[in-house]
Write a protein that holds these residues in place. Structure first.
Motif, PDB file in Angstrom:
ATOM      1  N   LYS A   1     132.667  19.857 103.858  1.00 32.44           N
ATOM      2  CA  LYS A   1     131.866  19.875 105.359  1.00 32.44           C
ATOM      3  C   LYS A   1     132.669  19.986 106.379  1.00 32.44           C
ATOM      4  O   LYS A   1     134.238  19.624 106.425  1.00 32.44           O
TER       5      LYS A   1
ATOM      6  N   TYR B   1     129.287  24.300 104.090  1.00 28.77           N
ATOM      7  CA  TYR B   1     130.531  24.017 103.039  1.00 28.77           C
ATOM      8  C   TYR B   1     131.849  24.923 103.645  1.00 28.77           C
ATOM      9  O   TYR B   1     131.128  25.894 103.446  1.00 28.77           O
TER      10      TYR B   1
ATOM     11  N   GLN C   1     123.616  23.310  98.360  1.00 23.82           N
ATOM     12  CA  GLN C   1     123.960  22.207  97.292  1.00 23.82           C
ATOM     13  C   GLN C   1     123.967  20.593  97.019  1.00 23.82           C
ATOM     14  O   GLN C   1     125.185  20.787  98.264  1.00 23.82           O
ATOM     15  N   ASN C   2     124.402  20.592  96.514  1.00 23.70           N
ATOM     16  CA  ASN C   2     125.272  19.679  96.130  1.00 23.70           C
ATOM     17  C   ASN C   2     126.458  19.629  94.966  1.00 23.70           C
ATOM     18  O   ASN C   2     127.014  20.118  94.505  1.00 23.70           O
TER      19      ASN C   2
ATOM     20  N   GLY D   1     128.867  16.162  98.500  1.00 18.67           N
ATOM     21  CA  GLY D   1     127.427  15.647  98.247  1.00 18.67           C
ATOM     22  C   GLY D   1     127.428  16.710  98.740  1.00 18.67           C
ATOM     23  O   GLY D   1     127.414  17.742  98.302  1.00 18.67           O
ATOM     24  N   SER D   2     125.799  16.390  99.398  1.00 21.24           N
ATOM     25  CA  SER D   2     124.648  17.425  99.973  1.00 21.24           C
ATOM     26  C   SER D   2     125.259  18.225 101.032  1.00 21.24           C
ATOM     27  O   SER D   2     126.155  17.641 102.006  1.00 21.24           O
TER      28      SER D   2
ATOM     29  N   SER E   1     129.960  17.707  93.908  1.00 21.01           N
ATOM     30  CA  SER E   1     130.282  15.706  93.522  1.00 21.01           C
ATOM     31  C   SER E   1     131.568  14.996  94.666  1.00 21.01           C
ATOM     32  O   SER E   1     131.586  13.557  94.578  1.00 21.01           O
TER      33      SER E   1
ATOM     34  N   ASP F   1     127.830  20.044 108.494  1.00 20.33           N
ATOM     35  CA  ASP F   1     127.920  19.788 107.408  1.00 20.33           C
ATOM     36  C   ASP F   1     127.844  20.908 106.438  1.00 20.33           C
ATOM     37  O   ASP F   1     127.315  21.399 105.075  1.00 20.33           O
TER      38      ASP F   1
END
Length: 316
Positions: free
Chosen positions: A122, A112, A287-288, A293-294, A290, A110
């Motif tokens: 991700k 980023y 962090q989220n 996602g997370s 749009s 996950d």
């Protein structure tokens, strides 16, 4: 006359020793022939098992090897019959051919990541979008990490390989009860796990540790499998395992090259694995987004510095 008799008698022990030596040589030769024949039959048996379950080889351009350290991108995927999939397991195995030191770095799926040619997403999405090459390029761009080769295994094939290598199961200390979304039920304690159970153990993440716990378990599984490969009791299983691996594991190596590299590593003595995870502690937050996602946003500079020191190489 007496002298001739004495000479004949003195030669008899030598003839007996020659006969014994010839018999021993013949016996050893027969043993070699039997072992070689068994190994070839088992190798072909393993190869036949994997003929209809191949994961297609991908175009891959690895970095040129410079110096004694060679890095391998290890990937685990769950195709479930689909053309595209994401990578659940992303590791880099770094082998120092001079010292025989082996280091294993897991990358959280996950993270980023800035994926070349696409918007940031991700890390495990890079494989979905462009296969091994795009994932390799993403890691290299983020960390300056050279990657020379890759190996890819589908999870169903992983189960089969474990069962071939260790028919009686792989001993594993299961630290808690596990069952949610892994297809098996595991209870706390030390157990011999078959291929399906070992995969379930490695994939479990529905607890407070989440993906960080799963990555730690994946590293435990790699360590356990390394021990199984080197274990004397599994020696007879190795030819079939190697044959099956030629089909079940997709790599940029030729079959001969793949076997040669493993033999080089094992022949240099005991292989210990030092392990690490990216991101390192204190270098990230959640962090989220749009579109994603997370996700785990990391301090790339801090993690790059750690990787350079851990692997013992300069990262550009």
């Amino acid at each position: 006359m007496e002298e001739q008799d004495y000479t004949r008698r003195s030669q008899r022990p030598k003839k007996r020793r020659l006969r014994k030596g010839r018999a021993l040589f013949t016996f050893l030769l027969l043993c070699v022939i039997v072992i070689a024949g068994y190994s070839i039959m088992q190798y072909r048996s393993g190869l036949q098992l994997a003929t209809d379950k191949l994961v297609p080889q991908e175009d891959f351009s690895g970095d040129q090897v410079k110096g004694d350290i060679e890095n391998y991108l290890l990937l685990g995927i769950d195709t479930r019959g689909e053309e595209k999939s994401r990578t659940d397991t992303m590791m880099v195995l770094s082998w120092n051919k001079k010292t025989n030191d082996v280091k294993l770095v897991s990358f959280m799926r996950d993270i980023y990541a800035d994926i070349p040619g696409y918007q940031s997403y991700k890390l495990n999405t890079a494989y979905y979008l462009g296969g091994v090459q795009l994932l390799k390029d993403t890691l290299s761009n983020m960390f300056g990490l050279p990657i020379h080769h890759y190996a890819l295994v589908d999870f169903k094939n992983f189960e089969s390989l474990v069962d071939i290598l260790a028919p009686n199961g792989v001993e594993m200390d299961v630290e808690k009860d596990m069952s949610e979304k892994i297809g098996v039920t595991l209870t706390k304690g030390t157990h011999n796990l078959n291929g399906q159970e070992l995969l379930g153990y490695a994939r479990f993440r529905h607890d407070a540790e989440g993906d960080f716990g799963r990555v730690a378990r994946q590293q435990k599984v790699i360590e356990a499998l390394k021990n199984e490969i080197l274990a004397p009791q599994n020696l007879l299983n190795l030819p079939k395992f190697i044959g099956a691996a030629q089909g079940y594991v997709t790599t940029d190596y030729s079959s001969a090259g793949e076997i040669q590299q493993v033999l080089k590593m094992v022949s240099k003595g005991k292989v210990s694995i030092e392990k690490a995870t990216i991101p390192i502690e204190g270098s990230y937050d959640f962090q989220n987004f749009s579109h994603a996602g997370s996700a785990i946003v990391i301090d790339e500079k801090a993690n790059k510095a750690f990787l350079s020191k851990f692997l013992g190489i300069s990262l550009e």
